[in-house]
Design a protein around this motif. Structure first.
Motif, mmCIF file in Angstrom:
data_model
loop_
_atom_site.group_PDB
_atom_site.id
_atom_site.type_symbol
_atom_site.label_atom_id
_atom_site.label_comp_id
_atom_site.label_asym_id
_atom_site.label_seq_id
_atom_site.Cartn_x
_atom_site.Cartn_y
_atom_site.Cartn_z
ATOM 1 N N GLN A 45 0.822 -1.206 0.000
ATOM 2 C CA GLN A 45 0.000 0.000 0.000
ATOM 3 C C GLN A 45 0.861 1.263 0.000
ATOM 4 O OE1 GLN A 45 -2.548 -1.655 -1.088
ATOM 5 N NE2 GLN A 45 -4.033 -0.447 0.086
ATOM 6 N N ASP A 46 2.001 1.213 0.671
ATOM 7 C CA ASP A 46 2.902 2.369 0.665
ATOM 8 C C ASP A 46 3.405 2.649 -0.750
ATOM 9 O OD1 ASP A 46 2.654 2.841 3.341
ATOM 10 O OD2 ASP A 46 4.515 1.836 3.916
ATOM 11 N N MET A 47 3.721 1.593 -1.479
ATOM 12 C CA MET A 47 4.175 1.756 -2.865
ATOM 13 C C MET A 47 3.070 2.326 -3.739
ATOM 14 S SD MET A 47 6.231 -1.806 -3.507
ATOM 15 C CE MET A 47 7.841 -2.130 -2.781
ATOM 16 N N LEU A 48 1.867 1.799 -3.563
ATOM 17 C CA LEU A 48 0.739 2.235 -4.381
ATOM 18 C C LEU A 48 0.354 3.679 -4.072
ATOM 19 C CD1 LEU A 48 -1.460 -0.998 -4.182
ATOM 20 C CD2 LEU A 48 0.008 -0.272 -6.073
ATOM 21 N N GLN A 49 0.540 4.075 -2.847
ATOM 22 C CA GLN A 49 0.225 5.462 -2.453
ATOM 23 C C GLN A 49 1.124 6.457 -3.183
ATOM 24 O OE1 GLN A 49 0.887 6.331 1.727
ATOM 25 N NE2 GLN A 49 -0.828 7.764 1.757
ATOM 26 N N ARG A 50 2.342 6.029 -3.521
ATOM 27 C CA ARG A 50 3.305 6.933 -4.156
ATOM 28 C C ARG A 50 3.213 6.935 -5.683
ATOM 29 N NH1 ARG A 50 6.590 4.793 0.121
ATOM 30 N NH2 ARG A 50 7.484 3.226 -1.266
ATOM 31 N N LEU A 51 2.354 6.107 -6.268
ATOM 32 C CA LEU A 51 2.248 6.064 -7.722
ATOM 33 C C LEU A 51 1.822 7.412 -8.292
ATOM 34 C CD1 LEU A 51 0.422 2.669 -8.473
ATOM 35 C CD2 LEU A 51 2.829 3.215 -8.919
ATOM 36 N N PRO A 52 2.309 7.762 -9.475
ATOM 37 C CA PRO A 52 1.811 8.965 -10.159
ATOM 38 C C PRO A 52 0.385 8.714 -10.634
ATOM 39 C CG PRO A 52 3.201 7.712 -11.645
ATOM 40 C CD PRO A 52 3.304 7.032 -10.302
ATOM 41 N N PRO A 53 -0.346 9.721 -11.094
ATOM 42 C CA PRO A 53 -1.682 9.480 -11.661
ATOM 43 C C PRO A 53 -1.625 8.336 -12.678
ATOM 44 C CG PRO A 53 -1.273 11.817 -11.483
ATOM 45 C CD PRO A 53 0.018 11.152 -11.105
ATOM 46 N N PHE A 54 -2.523 7.376 -12.506
ATOM 47 C CA PHE A 54 -2.393 6.120 -13.250
ATOM 48 C C PHE A 54 -3.733 5.710 -13.853
ATOM 49 C CE2 PHE A 54 -0.581 2.171 -14.381
ATOM 50 C CZ PHE A 54 0.767 2.181 -14.053
ATOM 51 N N LEU A 55 -3.686 5.299 -15.130
ATOM 52 C CA LEU A 55 -4.878 4.840 -15.837
ATOM 53 C C LEU A 55 -4.693 3.384 -16.240
ATOM 54 C CD1 LEU A 55 -7.592 5.273 -17.340
ATOM 55 C CD2 LEU A 55 -6.240 6.087 -19.294
ATOM 56 N N PHE A 56 -5.597 2.528 -15.783
ATOM 57 C CA PHE A 56 -5.601 1.112 -16.142
ATOM 58 C C PHE A 56 -6.741 0.855 -17.129
ATOM 59 C CE2 PHE A 56 -3.736 1.239 -11.921
ATOM 60 C CZ PHE A 56 -2.715 0.301 -11.959
ATOM 61 N N LEU A 57 -6.434 0.245 -18.269
ATOM 62 C CA LEU A 57 -7.449 -0.176 -19.225
ATOM 63 C C LEU A 57 -7.410 -1.699 -19.324
ATOM 64 C CD1 LEU A 57 -6.791 2.411 -22.098
ATOM 65 C CD2 LEU A 57 -8.393 2.604 -20.192
ATOM 66 N N ILE A 58 -8.556 -2.335 -19.192
ATOM 67 C CA ILE A 58 -8.620 -3.802 -19.211
ATOM 68 C C ILE A 58 -9.922 -4.241 -19.872
ATOM 69 C CG2 ILE A 58 -9.720 -4.002 -16.938
ATOM 70 C CD1 ILE A 58 -6.895 -6.300 -18.166
ATOM 71 N N GLY A 59 -9.894 -5.355 -20.562
ATOM 72 C CA GLY A 59 -11.098 -5.908 -21.171
ATOM 73 C C GLY A 59 -11.780 -6.876 -20.230
ATOM 74 N N ASP A 60 -13.095 -6.870 -20.208
ATOM 75 C CA ASP A 60 -13.841 -7.753 -19.304
ATOM 76 C C ASP A 60 -13.674 -9.225 -19.674
ATOM 77 O OD1 ASP A 60 -15.559 -8.473 -17.224
ATOM 78 O OD2 ASP A 60 -17.324 -8.412 -18.520
#
Length: 272
Positions: free
Chosen positions: A208-223
């Motif tokens: 969670q500490d690593m994820l908190q420091r991520l830059p603005p992030f966009l995930f695209l995924i197909g269902d």
């Protein structure tokens, strides 16, 4: 098809030769393709890591070459796609260091560096943001292979069903075989089984500490993707601690559909 792009003439594509930005690792390999919409450099650039299961493909392949033109034209940003050293010629984290070196180089000429990637390239984009989050202005990934150990239930729930033509048509083997083959493919890149539990090498374990420091992030995924659940799990955990995490799931879309829509008819693929 690159030749059919109506705006191709409006984009200037140049090649940074092997050895200048990426070590020459095979004959004529180790180049970087640059796509520019204007002769005047933009203040923002995109660094895009191509997919191919860590072991195949390159920026000059039709899908990635077309995507380079598309990114540069529609964003107006200079776009760079490096021919990083594929596994097994080198193994993790060598590819990340090659790409991070390029990102640092770009940061001297651009105010903002956006990192992107698809499938295995998406894995590396996430890994780099976990390594050096402040280096990147923002990030986006398409069909990122987030759980390299392939433990998500979507490997079963999204398995291809030939009778009803449902699931992920890029991966047509039974789930257990897909999981086994994919783990072996990932191990060629990682080199050591212990790295399946590493929070950077295998992003599904990012803290969670690593994820908190991520830059603005966009995930695209197909269902319909067999790797769908990795994105949903990581994005959900990241959203708990970071307000700049966005995820969009596209109904009926298969693995890497943005780049490889021609595969919908279906040859067996790998983590593109």
């Amino acid at each position: 098809n690159v030749q059919r792009l109506p705006f191709k003439s409006k984009i200037n594509r140049t090649t940074i030769p092997p050895g200048e930005w990426v070590p020459k690792w095979r004959h004529e390999r180790g180049y970087v393709l640059k796509y520019s919409k204007s002769s005047t450099p933009s203040s923002t650039c995109i660094l895009f890591a191509h997919g191919g299961g860590f072991t195949k493909d390159q920026p000059r392949s039709p899908s990635y070459d077309s995507f380079g033109y598309i990114l540069a034209y529609h964003t107006g940003y200079d776009t760079y796609i490096p021919d990083y050293t594929l596994a097994p010629d080198k193994q993790y984290p060598s590819q990340n260091h090659e790409l991070l070196d390029i990102a640092r180089r770009l940061s001297k000429n651009y105010r903002r560096v956006i990192i992107g990637g698809d499938s295995a390239g998406g894995t590396m984009a996430i890994q780099m943001c976990l390594m050096e989050p402040k280096l990147f202005y923002s990030a986006f990934v398409v069909s990122a292979w987030i759980d390299l150990e392939c433990n998500g239930p979507s490997y079963y729930s999204r398995a291809w069903n030939e009778k009803v033509k449902a699931g992920d048509p890029v991966f047509k083997d039974p789930p257990k075989k897909e999981i086994k083959d994919s783990r072996e493919e990932a191990l060629v890149y990682l080199g050591k089984k212990s790295l399946f539990k590493d929070p950077i090498a295998n992003p599904i374990h990012a803290t969670q500490d690593m994820l908190q420091r991520l830059p603005p992030f966009l995930f695209l995924i197909g269902d319909s993707e067999i790797i769908r659940d990795g994105t949903l799990e990581l994005a959900a955990r990241a959203q708990e601690v970071n307000p700049n995490i966005f995820a969009f799931m596209y109904e009926g879309m298969w693995h890497d559909w943005v780049l490889y829509s021609q595969k919908s008819s279906g040859e067996h693929g790998d983590h593109g």
